[in-house]
Scaffold this motif. Sequence first.
Motif, short mmCIF file in Angstrom:
data_model
loop_
_atom_site.label_atom_id
_atom_site.label_comp_id
_atom_site.label_asym_id
_atom_site.label_seq_id
_atom_site.Cartn_x
_atom_site.Cartn_y
_atom_site.Cartn_z
N UNK A 62 0.89 -1.22 0.09
CA UNK A 62 0.21 -0.09 -0.01
C UNK A 62 0.83 1.25 0.02
N UNK A 63 0.16 2.41 -0.22
CA UNK A 63 0.91 3.73 -0.22
C UNK A 63 2.12 3.78 1.26
N UNK A 64 3.17 4.28 1.06
CA UNK A 64 3.93 4.62 2.15
C UNK A 64 3.89 6.09 2.31
N UNK A 65 3.49 6.12 3.74
CA UNK A 65 3.47 7.70 4.01
C UNK A 65 4.63 8.29 4.61
N UNK A 66 5.49 7.60 5.40
CA UNK A 66 6.40 7.97 6.16
C UNK A 66 7.79 7.09 5.83
N UNK A 67 8.69 7.82 6.02
CA UNK A 67 10.05 7.19 6.06
C UNK A 67 11.18 7.91 6.66
N UNK A 68 12.23 7.07 7.26
CA UNK A 68 13.60 7.53 8.15
C UNK A 68 14.43 6.64 7.99
N UNK A 69 15.58 7.22 8.32
CA UNK A 69 16.76 6.42 8.33
C UNK A 69 17.46 6.41 9.91
N UNK A 70 18.11 5.67 10.26
CA UNK A 70 18.66 5.69 11.73
C UNK A 70 19.89 6.44 11.65
N UNK A 71 20.52 6.77 12.91
CA UNK A 71 21.51 7.75 13.07
C UNK A 71 22.74 7.41 12.00
N UNK A 72 23.01 6.17 11.89
CA UNK A 72 24.26 5.64 11.29
C UNK A 72 23.64 5.15 9.63
N UNK A 73 22.55 5.44 9.40
CA UNK A 73 22.15 5.10 8.02
C UNK A 73 22.30 3.86 7.55
N UNK A 74 22.29 2.69 8.57
CA UNK A 74 22.28 1.19 8.50
C UNK A 74 21.03 0.70 8.38
N UNK A 75 19.75 1.47 8.84
CA UNK A 75 18.68 0.84 8.61
C UNK A 75 17.67 1.84 8.35
N UNK A 76 16.65 1.60 7.65
CA UNK A 76 15.53 2.30 7.16
C UNK A 76 14.20 1.99 7.77
N UNK A 77 13.28 2.92 8.01
CA UNK A 77 11.85 2.41 8.53
C UNK A 77 11.03 3.09 7.54
N UNK A 78 9.69 2.39 7.58
CA UNK A 78 8.53 3.08 6.69
C UNK A 78 7.33 2.78 7.20
N UNK A 338 24.74 -14.62 -0.49
CA UNK A 338 25.81 -14.94 0.41
C UNK A 338 26.51 -13.85 0.96
N UNK A 339 26.79 -12.72 -0.16
CA UNK A 339 27.31 -11.60 0.25
C UNK A 339 26.38 -10.71 1.12
N UNK A 340 24.95 -10.82 0.91
CA UNK A 340 24.20 -10.20 1.66
C UNK A 340 24.23 -10.44 3.14
N UNK A 341 24.60 -11.75 3.20
CA UNK A 341 24.56 -12.29 4.88
C UNK A 341 25.88 -11.84 5.40
N UNK A 342 26.95 -11.75 4.53
CA UNK A 342 28.10 -11.12 5.30
C UNK A 342 28.15 -9.73 5.63
N UNK A 343 27.34 -8.75 4.82
CA UNK A 343 27.01 -7.43 5.08
C UNK A 343 26.32 -7.21 6.26
N UNK A 344 25.34 -8.27 6.24
CA UNK A 344 24.34 -7.93 7.26
C UNK A 344 25.17 -8.03 8.83
N UNK A 345 26.07 -8.82 8.53
CA UNK A 345 27.04 -9.33 9.93
C UNK A 345 27.79 -8.20 10.11
N UNK A 346 28.44 -7.54 9.13
CA UNK A 346 29.23 -6.52 9.17
C UNK A 346 28.51 -5.13 9.83
N UNK A 347 27.14 -5.10 9.49
CA UNK A 347 26.37 -3.70 9.75
C UNK A 347 26.07 -4.07 11.32
N UNK A 348 25.78 -5.18 11.89
CA UNK A 348 25.30 -5.25 13.20
C UNK A 348 26.60 -5.01 14.18
N UNK A 349 27.70 -4.89 13.58
CA UNK A 349 29.03 -4.63 14.37
C UNK A 349 29.29 -3.37 14.54
N UNK A 350 28.80 -2.72 13.85
CA UNK A 350 29.12 -1.19 13.59
C UNK A 350 28.44 -0.55 14.70
#
Length: 350
Positions: A62-78, A338-350
Motif C-alpha cells: 500500500x501507499x507508504x506515508x512515512x520513512x526515516x533512516x537511523x543515525x548511522x544510515x544502516x537501517x531504514x523504516x517506513x 551470500x554476500x548479503x549475509x556477510x554485509x548484514x553481519x558487518x552492519x550489526x558490528x558497527x
Amino acid sequence: MEKKKVAVPLVCHGHSRPVVDLFYSPVTPDGFFLISASKDSSPMLRNGETGDWIGTFEGHKGAVWSCCLDTNALRAASGSADFTAKIWDALTGDELHSFEHKHIVRACAFSEDTHLLVTGGIEKVLRIFDLNRPDAAPREFDYSPGSVRTVAWLHGDQTILSSCTDIGGVRLWDVRSGKIVQTLETKSPVTSAEVSQDGRYITTADGSSVKFWDANHYGLVRSYDMPCTVESASLEPKVGNKFIAGGEDMWIRLFDFHTGEEIACNKGHHGPVHCVRFSPGGESYASGSEDGTIRIWQTGPLTHDDGEAIPTNGASGKLKVTVDEVTRKIEGFQVSKDKKAEEKEESTDV
C-alpha cells in the motif's frame, strides 16, 4: 537590466506516484543519504549529495506515508497504508522486521540511540517498538486526540512529539509516563514537525503559517504567514538563519529566519509540494511533490541562465558524480545472497 539567475535543481525520477515524505540521514563515514516515501508503495534510497538512486525497498502493499533512516544510515523504516511499519537493512535492501498495526501507519521515527521506533497513524495510538527485541509487544500510548500525522523524538529520546491530521496543535509526550505533558497550540492541523539538529527549535507548518518553538521551554519564538497553504517546512541545520517551506502553489520558498523575508522562490514542480527537508550540512534542500519527483536545490551558488532542471536517475553524464562514499550501499543492493549475509553481519558490528 541584468537577467535574474534561476536555481537549477537536480531532478530525481523513479517514483510513479506522489512523493509524500523525505528524510535525510546525518552525515556518516559513507556520506549522507536521502530516503523518500511515495504512494507507489516503494521507498527509495539515494545519495543525499547527488540524488543518485541507490536502491528501492520492496515489500509494502500500500501507499507508504512515512520513512526515516537511523543515525548511522544502516537501517531504514517506513509506515504504510498496508497497516504495517517495516524495518529495512539499508545496506542490502532486505526487510528485517514488519510490525503489524490495526490501521494505516502515517508516521514513524527512530530514536536517536537507534534502539527504538515510534509509530502513529489512524488508530490514534503511539507505539514504541524495541528493536533489540522486535518480537516483544510494543509500548502503547493511546490518548492521542486525533489521527497521528507526524512523530519525532527530542530531549535525548525522553520526549516524543506528535501532531494530528484532523485537529491543531503539537503534543509532547513524556516517554517514561506515556502522558502528554505539553501542547503547542495551533489553529490548523500541523502537517510537518521537525526538531532542529541542535535540539533548540521545533519547526511546524500549519495552514498558511510556519512557526518556530523553543524545544526546551515550549514558547513560541517566531510565526510567519506564508503566501499559500504550506504542507512542510524545514530549518537550515548549521547556522539556523534560513528556512524553507513548500505547499499547494507548487513552489519552494527560502526565507530569512530572523525577519521572515523571502530570499528565493524556486519553481519547477508540476504539483503541490508535500515535503521539504534541508540536507544535514545545509548546503542543499530537497522537495517532494504530487508530480512524483524529488528535486534537490543548492542553497549556494549553483545557478543557470535558464530554468532547465538537470535530471538524475542514477549516474548522469551531466553531473559530476562523486559516489565513492556510497559504493558500499550500491553494491549492497545488488549483491548475491551470500554476500548479503556477510554485509548484514558487518552492519550489526558497527
